[in-house]
Design an enzyme around this catalytic site. Structure first.
Site, PDB file in Angstrom:
ATOM      1  N   SER A 166       0.620  -1.158   0.073  1.00 32.61           N
ATOM      2  CA  SER A 166      -0.075  -0.040   0.026  1.00 32.61           C
ATOM      3  C   SER A 166       0.649   1.159  -0.091  1.00 32.61           C
ATOM      4  O   SER A 166       0.144   2.379  -0.069  1.00 32.61           O
ATOM      5  CB  SER A 166      -1.062  -0.027   1.465  1.00 32.61           C
ATOM      6  OG  SER A 166      -1.982  -0.961   0.833  1.00 32.61           O
ATOM      7  N   VAL A 167       2.112   1.250  -0.082  1.00 35.71           N
ATOM      8  CA  VAL A 167       2.957   2.458  -0.246  1.00 35.71           C
ATOM      9  C   VAL A 167       2.759   2.880  -1.734  1.00 35.71           C
ATOM     10  O   VAL A 167       2.392   4.081  -1.857  1.00 35.71           O
ATOM     11  CB  VAL A 167       4.409   2.047  -0.155  1.00 35.71           C
ATOM     12  CG1 VAL A 167       5.535   3.241  -0.721  1.00 35.71           C
ATOM     13  CG2 VAL A 167       4.986   1.777   1.313  1.00 35.71           C
TER      14      VAL A 167
END
Length: 393
Positions: A115-116
């Site tokens: 999810s970066v």
């Protein structure tokens, strides 16, 4: 039979047996997260042409540093080992201050960002808003009519960015019947089931709301894919190409990145990007430099300033994040700690981090393969260590 751990940690070849069902599970994830494009179809995000090589590591400036871990002071290397670190890099504007790799990785190897990836999408949105292609107050259906009957159809772009769109969506990574696991299957990360929607487009259009938007914070991975769909629609481009044209080439990225795609070729914007640690650090430096890279305003300064200032802390009350960062907030797809350093970060499951400390002008990248997807304890531990590192420099 599961391969011996040493064959995964030390060997460069593909461990056997590795499948769609086990590549995200420890210990196979150590190899899987560093070779996602060999497991799931992926598109290329081209590097700069020509790329600008990163500076060599300036030394081991953190050697001998002790950091907190469960009430003890331990060598940094002990923490990195305990937290299943695959790559770890600390830099500032003057260059790399510390860099280390473990397992199958080296400085040239890409690693899955999880999810970066979401926070990278935010930078594209900021560009399009500044150009007048998007209005934050407009609902998503304005740009993607196919979302008209979905939960996201009436949510504004700002609500989607701040995760305050109300969606009937379960983000439980360990529940095989959850929406996030279903989305994994549609995106090609797990074995499809006959009743699954055909593409991510179909899935997003099928999601429904359970209440009014803007009343609560609801972390929902599908939100980022909606934003990626919006960027494709208003630019008539494909998401991987947009990342190259609008970010990668201006940041002089050293190596091509990858992003996984579904059967329709739609990029998995919420978690499917893979980059090197050095290239990801350039995103952090972009924030420190208020959106400027190579003497050019790549992302509007006011968009970066809005991210750094954060949102409403009350919106995230009761979340694990608020337990770790009591004054923190979530804004424009970034986590803002509210600490006295103005620290903010992007994070992904299993221990992926891009941490930016504006007060100390430090960027920290950490790639990991923690067996647990999320954990309040590991969130606390990482925050304490990152802050100690920034203060030590």
């Amino acid at each position: 039979m599961t391969p011996a751990k040493d064959s995964i940690v030390k060997g460069g070849g593909r461990p056997w047996p590795i499948t769609l069902e086990n590549w995200q599970d420890a210990p196979l994830s150590r190899w899987g997260f560093a070779h996602a494009e060999q497991i799931v179809p992926a598109a290329v995000i081209r590097a700069a042409d020509p790329p600008e090589p990163s500076p060599s590591a300036a030394g081991s400036e953190l050697t001998g540093l002790h950091v907190p871990l469960d009430g003890r002071e331990v060598p940094l290397e002990t923490f990195l080992s305990a937290s299943a670190t695959d790559a770890f890099l600390v830099c500032d504007r003057d260059g790399i201050r510390y860099e280390t790799y473990d397992g199958v990785m080296d400085r040239h190897c890409r690693h899955l960002l999880m999810s970066v990836s979401k926070s990278v999408c935010s930078l594209l949105i900021g560009q399009l808003v500044a150009e007048g292609a998007l209005e934050l107050s407009e609902p998503a259906r304005t740009y993607v009519p196919e979302l008209g009957d979905s939960a996201f159809g009436t949510a504004t772009i700002q609500q989607i960015l701040d995760m305050s769109a109300d969606v009937d969506y379960s983000e439980d990574y360990h529940d095989q019947s959850s929406h996030v696991r279903l989305q994994d299957r549609i995106a090609g990360w797990r074995t499809r089931q006959p009743e699954d929607p055909g593409t991510v487009f179909d899935f997003l259009a099928s999601l429904r709301s359970s209440g009014p938007h803007g009343r609560r914070f609801q972390y929902c991975s599908a939100a980022t894919d909606v934003l990626a769909w919006v960027t494709e629609r208003v630019t008539a481009g494909r998401y991987p190409d947009l990342l190259h044209e609008r970010l990668w080439r201006h940041l002089a990225m050293e190596r091509d990145a990858q992003i996984t795609i579904d059967r329709a070729g739609f990029a998995f914007a919420n978690g499917g990007m893979s980059t090197t640690a050095r290239d990801l650090s350039r995103i952090g430096l972009l924030l420190l430099d208020h959106g400027v890279a190579g003497g050019r305003q790549v992302v509007p300064e006011d968009w970066i300033d809005a991210i750094v200032q954060g949102g409403d802390p009350a919106a995230v009350t009761g979340t694990v994040f608020s337990e770790v960062h009591p004054r923190g907030s979530y804004h424009n797809h970034w986590w803002v700690t509210g600490d006295d350093h103005g620290s903010l970060y992007a994070t992904g499951i299993h221990g992926q981090y891009l941490w930016v400390d504006p007060a100390r002008q430090v960027v920290i990248v950490k790639f990991s393969c923690l067996p647990v997807a999320t954990s309040a304890d590991w969130s606390h531990r990482h925050a304490r260590v990152f802050r100690r590192i920034a203060e030590s420099l």
